[in-house]
Design a protein around this motif. Structure first.
Motif, short mmCIF file in Angstrom:
data_model
loop_
_atom_site.label_atom_id
_atom_site.label_comp_id
_atom_site.label_asym_id
_atom_site.label_seq_id
_atom_site.Cartn_x
_atom_site.Cartn_y
_atom_site.Cartn_z
N ALA A 1 0.83 -1.20 0.00
CA ALA A 1 0.00 0.00 0.00
C ALA A 1 0.87 1.26 0.00
N ARG B 1 -7.71 -0.86 3.41
CA ARG B 1 -6.63 0.04 3.86
C ARG B 1 -5.95 -0.45 5.13
N THR C 1 -1.33 -2.99 4.95
CA THR C 1 -0.36 -2.12 4.28
C THR C 1 0.76 -2.90 3.63
N PRO D 1 -4.36 1.40 -2.22
CA PRO D 1 -4.30 0.30 -1.27
C PRO D 1 -3.43 -0.84 -1.80
#
Length: 128
Positions: free
Chosen positions: A26, A97, A100, A31
């Motif tokens: 991300a 989200r 990561t 994302p």
């Protein structure tokens, strides 16, 4: 009656082949994403359920693309052979989200230690 009900129900087991071909972590604007090669008969919903229930990944969206296997011709001295690679589907998975780091390229210390020992072999005398 029971035969008609069971025809519409498909149950996928955890041994369905899903091969990760690429992954991106991300960033501030996008994302995390990963690309998988899956069986052509798997749907978007089944890919999402597979990743969320078995691996516990927060999947936001799944896009799929169907690919036809390439056809090849091999010319021999006596005859010509034709064959075709198998068809496949590419699933592009966008994660939530909250995820990561995809984790591709993880280092395993036990395996890395074995590789380091092989590289430290002494050079032969007189070799440059």
């Amino acid at each position: 009656m029971l035969a008609n009900i069971s025809r519409g129900f498909r149950m996928w087991m955890p041994n369905m082949p899903m091969m990760m071909t690429s992954a991106k972590n991300a960033t501030a604007s996008q994302p995390a994403r990963a690309t998988f090669r899956v069986l052509p008969r798997m749907t978007k919903h089944e890919v999402k359920e597979y990743l969320t229930k078995i691996y516990g990944l927060p999947v936001k969206k799944v896009n799929t693309q169907n690919y036809m296997g390439k056809r090849k011709m091999v010319r021999g001295s006596r005859k010509v052979l034709y064959f075709k690679y198998s068809d496949f589907k590419k699933a592009i998975v966008t994660f939530d989200r909250s995820l990561t780091d995809v984790g591709k390229g993880m280092r395993i210390p036990e395996i890395d230690d074995v590789d380091d020992e092989d590289e430290e072999t002494p050079a032969l005398p007189g070799a440059v």
